[in-house]
Motif scaffolding. Structure first.
Motif, PDB file in Angstrom:
ATOM      1  N   VAL A 163       0.847  -1.207   0.000  1.00  0.00           N
ATOM      2  CA  VAL A 163       0.000   0.000   0.000  1.00  0.00           C
ATOM      3  C   VAL A 163       0.879   1.252   0.000  1.00  0.00           C
ATOM      4  O   VAL A 163       0.639   2.198  -0.757  1.00  0.00           O
ATOM      5  CB  VAL A 163      -0.964  -0.002   1.215  1.00  0.00           C
ATOM      6  CG1 VAL A 163      -1.672   1.348   1.347  1.00  0.00           C
ATOM      7  CG2 VAL A 163      -1.979  -1.146   1.106  1.00  0.00           C
ATOM      8  N   ALA A 173       2.492   1.514  -3.415  1.00  0.00           N
ATOM      9  CA  ALA A 173       1.526   1.850  -4.467  1.00  0.00           C
ATOM     10  C   ALA A 173       1.115   3.317  -4.413  1.00  0.00           C
ATOM     11  O   ALA A 173       0.546   3.843  -5.375  1.00  0.00           O
ATOM     12  CB  ALA A 173       0.299   0.951  -4.359  1.00  0.00           C
ATOM     13  N   VAL A 186      -6.180   6.020  -7.033  1.00  0.00           N
ATOM     14  CA  VAL A 186      -5.254   4.969  -6.575  1.00  0.00           C
ATOM     15  C   VAL A 186      -5.730   4.397  -5.238  1.00  0.00           C
ATOM     16  O   VAL A 186      -5.737   3.169  -5.045  1.00  0.00           O
ATOM     17  CB  VAL A 186      -3.807   5.508  -6.471  1.00  0.00           C
ATOM     18  CG1 VAL A 186      -2.907   4.516  -5.736  1.00  0.00           C
ATOM     19  CG2 VAL A 186      -3.247   5.795  -7.860  1.00  0.00           C
ATOM     20  N   LEU A 193      -8.603   2.072  -5.826  1.00  0.00           N
ATOM     21  CA  LEU A 193      -8.132   0.816  -6.424  1.00  0.00           C
ATOM     22  C   LEU A 193      -7.523  -0.095  -5.347  1.00  0.00           C
ATOM     23  O   LEU A 193      -7.777  -1.306  -5.307  1.00  0.00           O
ATOM     24  CB  LEU A 193      -7.102   1.131  -7.514  1.00  0.00           C
ATOM     25  CG  LEU A 193      -6.510  -0.037  -8.312  1.00  0.00           C
ATOM     26  CD1 LEU A 193      -7.605  -0.774  -9.083  1.00  0.00           C
ATOM     27  CD2 LEU A 193      -5.436   0.467  -9.287  1.00  0.00           C
ATOM     28  N   ILE A 194      -6.744   0.489  -4.443  1.00  0.00           N
ATOM     29  CA  ILE A 194      -6.129  -0.271  -3.346  1.00  0.00           C
ATOM     30  C   ILE A 194      -7.197  -0.850  -2.428  1.00  0.00           C
ATOM     31  O   ILE A 194      -7.143  -2.030  -2.052  1.00  0.00           O
ATOM     32  CB  ILE A 194      -5.173   0.649  -2.545  1.00  0.00           C
ATOM     33  CG1 ILE A 194      -3.919   0.948  -3.366  1.00  0.00           C
ATOM     34  CG2 ILE A 194      -4.813   0.024  -1.202  1.00  0.00           C
ATOM     35  CD1 ILE A 194      -3.043   2.040  -2.771  1.00  0.00           C
ATOM     36  N   ASP A 237     -10.280  -1.515  -3.140  1.00  0.00           N
ATOM     37  CA  ASP A 237     -10.951  -2.618  -3.848  1.00  0.00           C
ATOM     38  C   ASP A 237     -10.085  -3.874  -3.803  1.00  0.00           C
ATOM     39  O   ASP A 237     -10.603  -4.994  -3.733  1.00  0.00           O
ATOM     40  CB  ASP A 237     -11.227  -2.228  -5.310  1.00  0.00           C
ATOM     41  CG  ASP A 237     -12.412  -1.267  -5.427  1.00  0.00           C
ATOM     42  OD1 ASP A 237     -13.197  -1.178  -4.450  1.00  0.00           O
ATOM     43  OD2 ASP A 237     -12.548  -0.611  -6.471  1.00  0.00           O
ATOM     44  N   GLY A 238      -8.768  -3.693  -3.853  1.00  0.00           N
ATOM     45  CA  GLY A 238      -7.870  -4.841  -3.798  1.00  0.00           C
ATOM     46  C   GLY A 238      -7.879  -5.546  -2.443  1.00  0.00           C
ATOM     47  O   GLY A 238      -7.652  -6.748  -2.363  1.00  0.00           O
ATOM     48  N   ALA A 287      -4.630   5.117 -12.954  1.00  0.00           N
ATOM     49  CA  ALA A 287      -4.395   4.757 -11.544  1.00  0.00           C
ATOM     50  C   ALA A 287      -3.396   3.599 -11.449  1.00  0.00           C
ATOM     51  O   ALA A 287      -2.536   3.584 -10.562  1.00  0.00           O
ATOM     52  CB  ALA A 287      -5.710   4.402 -10.855  1.00  0.00           C
ATOM     53  N   ALA A 317      -0.003   3.876  -9.511  1.00  0.00           N
ATOM     54  CA  ALA A 317       0.231   2.969  -8.374  1.00  0.00           C
ATOM     55  C   ALA A 317       1.531   2.177  -8.540  1.00  0.00           C
ATOM     56  O   ALA A 317       2.029   1.599  -7.578  1.00  0.00           O
ATOM     57  CB  ALA A 317      -0.951   2.021  -8.202  1.00  0.00           C
ATOM     58  N   LEU A 352      -1.890  -6.647  -5.661  1.00  0.00           N
ATOM     59  CA  LEU A 352      -2.894  -5.801  -5.002  1.00  0.00           C
ATOM     60  C   LEU A 352      -3.766  -5.098  -6.050  1.00  0.00           C
ATOM     61  O   LEU A 352      -4.989  -5.025  -5.916  1.00  0.00           O
ATOM     62  CB  LEU A 352      -2.175  -4.781  -4.105  1.00  0.00           C
ATOM     63  CG  LEU A 352      -3.025  -3.818  -3.275  1.00  0.00           C
ATOM     64  CD1 LEU A 352      -3.898  -4.586  -2.276  1.00  0.00           C
ATOM     65  CD2 LEU A 352      -2.137  -2.819  -2.522  1.00  0.00           C
ATOM     66  N   ASP A 359      -6.109  -7.610  -7.684  1.00  0.00           N
ATOM     67  CA  ASP A 359      -7.222  -7.875  -6.769  1.00  0.00           C
ATOM     68  C   ASP A 359      -8.236  -6.716  -6.811  1.00  0.00           C
ATOM     69  O   ASP A 359      -9.439  -6.943  -6.687  1.00  0.00           O
ATOM     70  CB  ASP A 359      -6.720  -8.085  -5.334  1.00  0.00           C
ATOM     71  CG  ASP A 359      -6.083  -9.459  -5.148  1.00  0.00           C
ATOM     72  OD1 ASP A 359      -6.327 -10.354  -5.992  1.00  0.00           O
ATOM     73  OD2 ASP A 359      -5.344  -9.653  -4.163  1.00  0.00           O
ATOM     74  N   GLY A 360      -7.729  -5.512  -6.952  1.00  0.00           N
ATOM     75  CA  GLY A 360      -8.605  -4.337  -7.016  1.00  0.00           C
ATOM     76  C   GLY A 360      -9.461  -4.317  -8.262  1.00  0.00           C
ATOM     77  O   GLY A 360     -10.576  -3.797  -8.257  1.00  0.00           O
TER      78      GLY A 360
END
Lengths: 195, 195
Positions: free
Chosen positions: A156, A159, A184, A187-188, A190-191, B155, B159, B187, B190-191
């Motif tokens: 994280v 990223a 970003v 997106l993280i 969601d991951g 993004a 990232a 990551l 997965d997002g």
């Protein structure tokens, strides 16, 4: 011993003032002693070098940053995903504000980060620990999936480098930075989210 | 007109050689002309400035990068998630290899990227388009969820800055870089994944 009490805090404040006005290259132990009207020996008694002085200034600033971030990270009224978003967003905002308002001091911070100094590595360690704890809370709550919270916390932080790493400071005044950072972070999140 | 044919390609090759040996600061139109044994007017006929010369060298390198990346991005035998991973991993590897093997040329690239030159902006545009197309394929296949593929593509690029942005080149020889980049890519995937 000197007549007036000269404590480390006073020296750090004088150094910060000089760094702000003249930048990292032009702030020596001698300059700080002159600014305080003391002998350079009095400064050396607390700080062995120019490098130790600038580290102390940045350490004090990062202490403030950490205090503020810890409050956000421990706002347990928010669910873990929103705490994570708040922690990242606050971290970005503090860096952007410092880089804009205090560019000479921020340049000093950039040098220390590039050198992987102790003060910079400690700070990264703090950030990873805060992120990791929120991820662990999120897994416990069933909101997140993460088999290795420490590794994910580091991912994280990596990223989001573009929004907090001082090497990117020159890009932060772009009007798109805030929207790009939000994309970003989403997106993280969601991951991380359990599916 | 001169006796020997002097084409742009020959000039770009000579410039690349000089950049490699002497770096971006010390490669002028005059140096290139001397290297080729021609008048500086012959070089100016193709390239108006030192800046135009170094842009041409980097543009040629980035053309090769784009050719290789397009092949990876269009390997339709892989599902979209694996194509995305392969595209990112290949992009990182090409940057890391160039920064390690050809540091002076890479320093030139870093200058152009920091200046947001046309050559650098075109390259970012290409990368965003490649990522976007894979994301659109993934959404069509039911593998990804993404309401705004162009925004998400940007993004993804943001990232992964730490692993492809030339401003981070000094960190790439760390033994942890490959594992850290893999964690960020996982990551991100997965997002994107549909749940």
């Amino acid at each position: 011993m000197r007549g007036e009490p000269l404590d480390a805090e006073t020296i750090v404040s004088a150094t910060e003032e000089l760094l702000r006005r003249h930048g990292p290259d032009k702030t020596t132990v001698l300059d700080v002693a002159r600014q305080l009207g003391v002998s350079h020996g009095s400064v050396y008694r607390h700080f062995a070098s120019k490098a130790a002085l600038r580290e102390a200034v940045i350490r004090r600033w990062l202490d403030q940053v950490r205090n503020e971030l810890a409050i956000v990270a421990q706002n347990f009224e928010l669910p873990p995903a929103e705490r994570l978003r708040a922690l990242l967003t606050t971290m970005f905002a503090m860096k952007w504000a410092k880089a804009g308002a205090d560019p000479e001091l921020f340049a000093t911070f950039r040098v220390l980060a590039a050198e992987h100094s102790a003060v910079s590595c400690d700070h990264v360690g703090f950030l990873v620990a805060q992120l990791r704890d929120i991820i662990i809370d999120g897994v416990a709550a069933g909101d997140f999936v993460a088999s290795e919270p420490e590794t994910i916390a580091r991912a994280v932080l990596n990223a989001t480098s573009r929004f907090h790493d001082p090497t990117h400071a020159a890009e932060w005044d772009s009007p798109e930075t805030e929207a790009e950072s939000a994309a970003v972070v989403s997106l993280i999140l969601d991951g991380l989210r359990a599916r």
